[in-house]
Design a protein around this motif. Structure first.
Motif, PDB file in Angstrom:
ATOM      1  N   GLU A 178       0.959  -0.584   0.144  1.00 18.10           N
ATOM      2  CA  GLU A 178       0.010   0.259   0.052  1.00 18.10           C
ATOM      3  C   GLU A 178       0.728   1.255   0.064  1.00 18.10           C
ATOM      4  O   GLU A 178       0.351   2.388  -0.573  1.00 18.10           O
ATOM      5  CB  GLU A 178      -1.342   0.102   0.994  1.00 18.10           C
ATOM      6  N   VAL A 179       1.804   1.092   0.956  1.00 20.52           N
ATOM      7  CA  VAL A 179       2.828   2.644   0.867  1.00 20.52           C
ATOM      8  C   VAL A 179       3.502   2.753  -0.336  1.00 20.52           C
ATOM      9  O   VAL A 179       3.634   4.103  -0.503  1.00 20.52           O
ATOM     10  CB  VAL A 179       4.353   1.862   2.061  1.00 20.52           C
ATOM     11  N   ALA A 237       2.333   1.424  -3.919  1.00 25.94           N
ATOM     12  CA  ALA A 237       1.336   1.846  -4.642  1.00 25.94           C
ATOM     13  C   ALA A 237       1.136   3.365  -4.102  1.00 25.94           C
ATOM     14  O   ALA A 237       0.680   4.036  -5.329  1.00 25.94           O
ATOM     15  CB  ALA A 237      -0.083   0.821  -4.871  1.00 25.94           C
ATOM     16  N   GLU A 238       1.135   4.112  -2.864  1.00 23.17           N
ATOM     17  CA  GLU A 238       0.235   5.107  -2.672  1.00 23.17           C
ATOM     18  C   GLU A 238       1.334   6.057  -3.381  1.00 23.17           C
ATOM     19  O   GLU A 238       1.058   6.979  -4.148  1.00 23.17           O
ATOM     20  CB  GLU A 238       0.086   5.608  -1.356  1.00 23.17           C
ATOM     21  N   ALA A 239       2.841   5.798  -3.371  1.00 25.83           N
ATOM     22  CA  ALA A 239       3.480   7.300  -3.868  1.00 25.83           C
ATOM     23  C   ALA A 239       3.988   6.708  -5.426  1.00 25.83           C
ATOM     24  O   ALA A 239       4.135   7.496  -5.641  1.00 25.83           O
ATOM     25  CB  ALA A 239       4.829   6.186  -2.886  1.00 25.83           C
ATOM     26  N   ALA A 289       1.489   6.140  -7.396  1.00 22.20           N
ATOM     27  CA  ALA A 289       0.560   7.094  -7.677  1.00 22.20           C
ATOM     28  C   ALA A 289       0.681   8.668  -7.578  1.00 22.20           C
ATOM     29  O   ALA A 289       0.149   9.475  -8.526  1.00 22.20           O
ATOM     30  CB  ALA A 289      -0.954   7.050  -6.575  1.00 22.20           C
ATOM     31  N   ARG A 290       1.309   8.683  -7.032  1.00 16.71           N
ATOM     32  CA  ARG A 290       1.982  10.286  -6.790  1.00 16.71           C
ATOM     33  C   ARG A 290       2.817  11.141  -7.925  1.00 16.71           C
ATOM     34  O   ARG A 290       2.991  12.058  -8.264  1.00 16.71           O
ATOM     35  CB  ARG A 290       1.994  10.733  -5.196  1.00 16.71           C
TER      36      ARG A 290
END
Length: 127
Positions: free
Chosen positions: A117-118, A120-122, A124-125
Motif C-alpha cells: 500500500e505504501v 502503491a500510494e507513492a 500514484a503520486r
C-alpha cells in the motif's frame, strides 16, 4: 534514456522475474550473474542518513547498467534493519526516476500488504 516502468509485487525478491536482483548487505559483492549485493545503510534515530540511502539506490542502477540489465528487482527497502517506509519510497523513487539507466522495468518486491500500500500510494503520486 527514458524513465523505467516501476511496478510493485507482493512476495520475496528472489521470486520475481528480472535480469538482475539487488539485495542489501554489509558490502558490495557479486553473488552471481543475476544477483548483486549492495552495501546498504542502517537507519539511526531520530533521522537516517538519507544521502546514504540515495547512494545505495544510485549504486544499484549503476550495477544494473554495467550488467546491461533491462529489468531490475529490488527489495522494498534497500537498507539494513528497519527504516521509515515513507522515506524509503520517496528516496528510492526519486533516484530510480532521475538516474540515467538502460533499465526499462524495476520491480519492487514487498513482504506485506501494508508495504504494498505504501509503495502503491507513492507510485500514484508520481507524474
Amino acid at each position: 534514456m527514458r524513465r523505467p516502468r516501476v511496478r510493485v509485487a507482493l512476495g520475496p525478491p528472489e521470486d520475481q522475474p528480472g535480469d538482475l536482483l539487488i539485495v542489501p548487505g554489509r558490502r558490495d559483492a557479486d553473488v552471481g550473474p543475476s544477483v548483486a549485493t549492495i552495501a546498504a545503510p542502517r537507519w539511526k534515530p531520530p533521522s537516517g542518513p538519507e544521502h546514504r540511502l540515495a547512494e545505495a539506490y544510485r549504486h544499484a542502477v549503476v550495477v544494473a547498467n554495467e550488467r546491461r540489465a533491462r529489468s531490475l528487482v529490488l527489495p522494498a527497502a534497500l537498507v539494513l534493519g528497519s527504516w521509515p517506509m515513507g522515506e524509503v519510497t520517496r528516496v528510492a523513487l526519486t533516484v530510480l526516476m532521475s538516474t540515467p539507466s538502460t533499465v526499462r522495468e524495476v520491480t519492487i518486491a514487498v513482504q506485506t500488504p501494508a508495504m504494498l500500500e505504501v509503495w502503491a500510494e507513492a507510485l500514484a503520486r508520481e507524474p
